[in-house]
Design a protein around this motif. Structure first.
Motif, mmCIF file in Angstrom:
data_model
loop_
_atom_site.group_PDB
_atom_site.id
_atom_site.type_symbol
_atom_site.label_atom_id
_atom_site.label_comp_id
_atom_site.label_asym_id
_atom_site.label_seq_id
_atom_site.Cartn_x
_atom_site.Cartn_y
_atom_site.Cartn_z
ATOM 1 N N LEU A 1 0.834 -1.202 0.000
ATOM 2 C CA LEU A 1 0.000 0.000 0.000
ATOM 3 C C LEU A 1 0.863 1.244 0.000
ATOM 4 O O LEU A 1 0.564 2.240 -0.697
ATOM 5 N N GLY A 2 1.968 1.226 0.743
ATOM 6 C CA GLY A 2 2.862 2.379 0.730
ATOM 7 C C GLY A 2 3.466 2.624 -0.635
ATOM 8 O O GLY A 2 3.586 3.779 -1.084
ATOM 9 N N GLU A 3 3.871 1.564 -1.331
ATOM 10 C CA GLU A 3 4.395 1.717 -2.686
ATOM 11 C C GLU A 3 3.356 2.347 -3.612
ATOM 12 O O GLU A 3 3.666 3.226 -4.419
ATOM 13 N N ALA A 4 2.115 1.886 -3.490
ATOM 14 C CA ALA A 4 1.056 2.396 -4.366
ATOM 15 C C ALA A 4 0.763 3.866 -4.080
ATOM 16 O O ALA A 4 0.657 4.689 -5.004
ATOM 17 N N ALA B 1 0.078 8.510 6.001
ATOM 18 C CA ALA B 1 0.877 8.146 7.174
ATOM 19 C C ALA B 1 0.492 6.738 7.592
ATOM 20 O O ALA B 1 -0.599 6.253 7.267
ATOM 21 N N MET B 2 1.377 6.070 8.346
ATOM 22 C CA MET B 2 1.124 4.707 8.808
ATOM 23 C C MET B 2 1.522 4.572 10.271
ATOM 24 O O MET B 2 2.605 5.033 10.667
ATOM 25 N N TYR B 3 0.649 3.941 11.052
ATOM 26 C CA TYR B 3 0.926 3.677 12.465
ATOM 27 C C TYR B 3 0.406 2.287 12.818
ATOM 28 O O TYR B 3 -0.438 1.718 12.120
ATOM 29 N N GLU C 1 13.531 3.540 2.159
ATOM 30 C CA GLU C 1 13.944 2.262 2.725
ATOM 31 C C GLU C 1 13.888 2.273 4.248
ATOM 32 O O GLU C 1 13.738 1.218 4.875
ATOM 33 N N ALA C 2 13.989 3.446 4.843
ATOM 34 C CA ALA C 2 13.865 3.532 6.301
ATOM 35 C C ALA C 2 12.462 3.084 6.748
ATOM 36 O O ALA C 2 12.303 2.411 7.778
ATOM 37 N N ILE C 3 11.444 3.424 5.952
ATOM 38 C CA ILE C 3 10.079 3.016 6.287
ATOM 39 C C ILE C 3 9.919 1.513 6.086
ATOM 40 O O ILE C 3 9.292 0.830 6.904
ATOM 41 N N HIS C 4 10.485 0.980 5.014
ATOM 42 C CA HIS C 4 10.449 -0.468 4.814
ATOM 43 C C HIS C 4 11.092 -1.198 5.991
ATOM 44 O O HIS C 4 10.614 -2.260 6.426
ATOM 45 N N GLY C 5 12.190 -0.626 6.520
ATOM 46 C CA GLY C 5 12.845 -1.235 7.662
ATOM 47 C C GLY C 5 11.969 -1.242 8.906
ATOM 48 O O GLY C 5 11.956 -2.218 9.673
ATOM 49 N N ARG C 6 11.234 -0.174 9.121
ATOM 50 C CA ARG C 6 10.323 -0.127 10.273
ATOM 51 C C ARG C 6 9.197 -1.152 10.124
ATOM 52 O O ARG C 6 8.775 -1.773 11.107
ATOM 53 N N ILE C 7 8.702 -1.299 8.908
ATOM 54 C CA ILE C 7 7.641 -2.284 8.694
ATOM 55 C C ILE C 7 8.158 -3.689 8.974
ATOM 56 O O ILE C 7 7.479 -4.510 9.610
ATOM 57 N N LYS C 8 9.372 -3.991 8.517
ATOM 58 C CA LYS C 8 9.940 -5.319 8.775
ATOM 59 C C LYS C 8 10.137 -5.571 10.261
ATOM 60 O O LYS C 8 10.105 -6.713 10.724
ATOM 61 N N LEU D 1 -5.888 -4.596 -0.898
ATOM 62 C CA LEU D 1 -5.936 -3.334 -0.167
ATOM 63 C C LEU D 1 -5.759 -2.112 -1.072
ATOM 64 O O LEU D 1 -6.520 -1.138 -0.954
ATOM 65 N N PRO D 2 -4.783 -2.070 -1.989
ATOM 66 C CA PRO D 2 -4.706 -0.903 -2.880
ATOM 67 C C PRO D 2 -5.954 -0.710 -3.740
ATOM 68 O O PRO D 2 -6.366 0.428 -3.991
ATOM 69 N N LYS D 3 -6.565 -1.810 -4.202
ATOM 70 C CA LYS D 3 -7.795 -1.684 -4.988
ATOM 71 C C LYS D 3 -8.914 -1.092 -4.138
ATOM 72 O O LYS D 3 -9.700 -0.266 -4.611
ATOM 73 N N LEU D 4 -8.977 -1.522 -2.886
ATOM 74 C CA LEU D 4 -9.989 -0.980 -1.991
ATOM 75 C C LEU D 4 -9.753 0.502 -1.748
ATOM 76 O O LEU D 4 -10.699 1.295 -1.674
#
Length: 614
Positions: free
Chosen positions: A454-457, A466-468, A492-499, A602-605
Motif C-alpha cells: 500500500l505504501g508503494e502504491a 501516514a502509517m501507524y 527504505e527507512a520506512i520499509h525497515g520499520r515495517i519489517k 488493499l490498494p484496490k480498496l
C-alpha cells in the motif's frame, strides 16, 4: 452380542423418544446474518449480537420413553442478556423448514422489544410481550397465529400428561392461542414443558466470590497456553469454595471402610499439555465449575505478558498523551483515562522492499502512477510562461470599445492539480496477529506485506499518507507505533520499520482511534481517510472487553466522523459481520475471507474509497 443388542436398543429407544423434526432442522449459522439485519431494522439495541444459547436442565414431567432413553432433561431456550440475544443453535420444532425459519424471525422480533430483565410472572410477561410485538408489527400476526396453532397441535399429539400437569398445560396452550387473555399457571409438580415461542429468564448468574491470592483485583486473565478455544454456546458457571480456607473435611470410602482427613492443598506439578477431550467434555456439562486456586494457569500468563525491559522494548518518543474513554454503563466520558505512548521500533534498519513482493509492487506503481495529478494549462492568468491568444484578442476588442482593463490577464501557466486527500493507515499489532492466517502465512506477515504494497502504491500516486500500528496493555500503556508520519518521505527507512513490526499485546482500539483522529485533525485536506486494519474485536486485560470495548470504539469512531474524518475497517475476522456494522456502519467495512489476498486487495480498496476506481 450384548454390545450389538445394546447399540440397537439405544438407537430404537432414542428414536422413539426423539423430539422435533430432524428433517426440517435449520441452523443459526445459516440464519444469523438475516436475523441480525431484521433485529436492527426493528429498532433493536444495535449493540446486541445474536448468539447461540446453551441447553438448560429443566425439571419437567417426561414420558416413559424419555425416561428410558435419558432424554428430555435439557432444552435450548431463547433469552435476552445485556449484550446478546441468545437463541437455540438449531431449530427442529416444526415439520416445515419455513416454519422453523419463521420461529427464528418471531423470537428476534420479540427480543427487539423485550427488556433484559423479565418479571417474576413468566407466563404473563410473555403474553404481554406477544401483544406488544403484534401491536408494533401487525404484519407478524398471521405468522404468530400459524406458529402457535401448529405448536399447540404438536404438544397435544406428543404428550399425554397426568391430570394435574394437563391442567397446567391447558392454560399454556390457551395463552399461546389467545395471548390477550392473561392468566396464571396453576400449581403443579415440576416445570412446564418448554415453549419455544417465548423468551425465558436469563441463566442464573455466577455468584461473586473474593479474589484469589494471585489476582490483582482489577484484571481478568485468559488461559496460560496462549490458545483460546471458543464455543458457540454460553455455559453456566458456578464457583466452589476456596480450599485455602482450611475448614473442609473429606470423606473417603474404600469399599465399606470410611476414613476422615483434613484436605491439604498440596502444590502438585501440573501437566501443561492440552486435554484433547476437554472441549467435548465441557460441551456435555450443564455447569462449568470454577475454583480459585493459587496454582492457576492464569498466574503463568502474567509473567509471559509482562512488558520487556527498556533495553529490549521499542523506543518511546514521549511520555504519552492522555485521552478520554467512554463508559457505556454510566453513559459518560472518563477524562484523561488512557495514556497513548508513541513508540519507534528498536533496531529498525533501512531495508529495501522484500524481493518476493517486487513484481506486485511494480504493477501497483505503474497503475497508481497513471493516477497522479495531471498538469493543466490555466488560461487568462496575470502572469505566466506563454501568451494566451484568446485573452489577447479579447483584450484588443475591449480596447477598441474603450472597456479594457488596466491589469489585463493575458498569460497561460502550467500547474499541477493536487488531490485534497490525506490517509492514515492504522494497523492492529495485538498478540492475536501472531496466529496463523492460513497454512503458510501469519497474520502479522500479512499486515507487513499489506503495508509494504500500500505504501508503494500511495507513493507512486503522490498521495499524502501516514502509517501507524497499535497495541495495548491496560489503559495506562497504549502503544502507538510510528511507521511513517505525514512529513516523512517513503523510503527504505520506512520499509525497515515495517519489517521490524512484531505482535504486541491487546487491542484497546478506542484510544488508538482517538490518537489517529488528533493527527488527522491537523491536516487541512478536504478528504481525510482513517483506514483500520485489524483481525478481531476490541479487548484488553481490564474491563475493556465485550460490550464495554465495543461501545468505547464506537464512540471514538463517532468523534472521528464529527471531526470530518472517514473511518473504514478492513478485517480478516470471520465473525466481524456480527459487530462491525454497529461500530462502523453499513458499507464502511470490508471482510477479507482469505488473509493472503489482503496485500493485493488493499490498494484496490483504497481506489474505491477515494473515488478513483476504473
Amino acid at each position: 452380542m450384548e454390545e450389538a443388542v445394546g447399540i440397537r436398543w439405544h438407537k430404537l429407544i432414542t428414536r422413539l423418544a426423539g423430539n422435533g423434526f430432524p428433517a426440517a432442522q435449520i441452523h443459526l449459522d445459516d440464519e444469523g446474518p438475516r436475523l441480525a439485519m431484521v433485529f436492527r431494522a426493528l429498532s433493536g439495541d444495535p449493540g446486541l449480537t445474536i448468539k447461540a444459547s446453551t441447553e438448560r436442565s429443566i425439571n419437567t414431567w417426561r414420558p416413559l420413553a424419555h425416561r428410558l432413553a435419558g432424554t428430555g432433561r435439557r432444552h435450548a431456550l431463547a433469552w435476552r442478556e445485556a449484550d446478546a440475544l441468545r437463541v437455540p443453535e438449531s431449530l427442529a420444532v416444526f415439520p416445515d423448514k419455513r416454519m422453523n425459519r419463521d420461529l427464528y424471525l418471531w423470537l428476534t422480533a420479540m427480543a427487539s422489544l423485550a427488556e433484559s430483565d423479565t418479571s417474576d410472572d413468566w407466563l404473563q410477561a410473555n403474553q404481554q410481550l406477544v401483544l406488544k410485538t403484534l401491536a408494533a408489527y401487525p404484519g407478524l400476526t398471521g405468522l404468530y397465529q400459524r406458529l402457535a396453532e401448529c405448536l399447540v397441535d404438536i404438544r397435544r399429539a406428543q404428550r399425554k400428561l397426568p391430570a394435574i400437569q394437563a391442567a397446567r398445560e391447558a392454560v399454556l396452550q390457551a395463552a399461546l392461542l389467545t395471548p390477550d387473555n392473561l392468566s396464571r399457571l396453576p400449581a403443579a409438580p415440576g416445570e412446564p414443558w418448554p415453549v419455544p415461542l417465548w423468551l425465558y429468564p436469563r441463566a442464573e448468574e455466577v455468584r461473586s466470590i473474593p479474589s484469589a491470592a494471585n489476582d490483582d483485583g482489577k484484571d481478568g486473565e485468559s488461559n496460560g497456553n496462549g490458545k483460546v478455544r471458543q464455543s458457540k454456546q454460553r455455559k453456566q458457571g458456578r464457583y466452589i469454595d476456596d480450599p485455602n480456607k482450611r475448614n473442609g473435611l473429606m470423606i473417603f470410602r474404600l469399599e465399606s471402610l470410611f476414613s476422615w482427613s483434613e484436605f491439604v492443598p498440596v502444590d502438585r506439578c501440573e501437566d501443561d499439555q492440552d486435554d484433547d477431550d476437554a472441549e467435548r467434555i465441557a460441551e456435555d456439562l450443564d455447569y462449568l465449575t470454577l475454583s480459585r486456586n493459587p496454582s492457576t494457569s492464569a498466574s503463568r500468563i502474567k509473567l509471559d505478558m509482562d512488558l520487556p525491559s527498556a533495553s529490549e522494548d521499542d523506543i518511546p518518543l514521549t511520555d504519552g498523551c492522555l485521552f478520554p474513554e467512554w463508559d457505556w454503563k454510566q453513559q459518560q466520558l472518563k477524562d484523561n483515562h488512557c495514556r497513548v505512548i508513541p513508540m519507534l521500533p528498536r533496531n529498525a534498519e533501512p531495508a529495501p522492499m522484500p524481493e518476493r513482493l517486487g513484481a506486485l509492487a511494480n504493477s501497483l506503481r505503474q497503475r497508481f502512477e497513471g493516477l497522479r495529478p495531471q498538469r493543466v494549462w490555466e488560461k487568462r492568468q496575470p502572469s505566466g510562461a506563454l501568451l494566451d491568444l484568446d485573452a489577447c484578442l479579447h483584450h484588443a476588442a475591449q480596447v477598441r470599445r474603450g472597456r479594457a482593463s488596466s491589469h489585463p490577464a493575458l498569460w497561460r501557466r502550467e500547474t499541477a492539480r493536487h488531490r485534497d486527500l490525506s490517509c492514515l493507515v492504522l494497523a492492529d499489532l495485538s498478540l492475536s496477529t501472531e496466529a496463523w492466517a492460513d497454512n503458510t502465512h501469519q497474520v502479522i506477515e500479512v499486515i507487513r506485506d499489506s503495508l509494504h504494497l500500500l505504501g508503494e502504491a500511495l507513493d507512486a500516486g503522490q498521495d499524502d499518507f501516514a502509517m501507524y500500528g497499535f497495541s495495548s496493555r491496560r489503559r495506562d500503556h497504549v502503544r502507538f507505533n510510528l511507521i511513517k508520519n505525514f512529513a516523512e518521505p517513503w523510503s527504505e527507512a520506512i520499509h525497515g520499520r515495517i519489517k521490524a513490526l512484531k505482535p504486541g499485546y491487546y487491542t484497546r482500539m478506542g484510544a488508538a482511534i482517538r490518537q489517529a483522529t488528533d493527527i488527522l485533525k491537523d491536516k487541512p485536506a478536504e478528504q481525510r481517510l482513517l483506514l483500520l486494519l485489524t483481525d478481531g474485536k476490541p479487548n484488553d486485560l481490564d474491563v475493556y472487553e465485550g460490550r464495554y470495548g465495543m461501545e468505547d470504539t464506537r464512540q471514538a469512531l463517532l468523534e472521528a466522523r464529527q471531526a470530518g474524518i472517514q473511518p473504514f475497517c478492513v478485517t480478516i475476522d470471520q465473525q466481524a459481520a456480527d459487530y462491525l456494522p454497529y461500530l462502523f456502519g453499513q458499507q464502511r467495512y470490508q471482510l477479507i475471507h482469505q488473509a493472503a489476498e489482503l496485500p493485493s486487495l488493499l490498494p484496490k480498496l483504497y481506489l474505491l474509497l477515494t473515488g478513483r476506481a476504473n
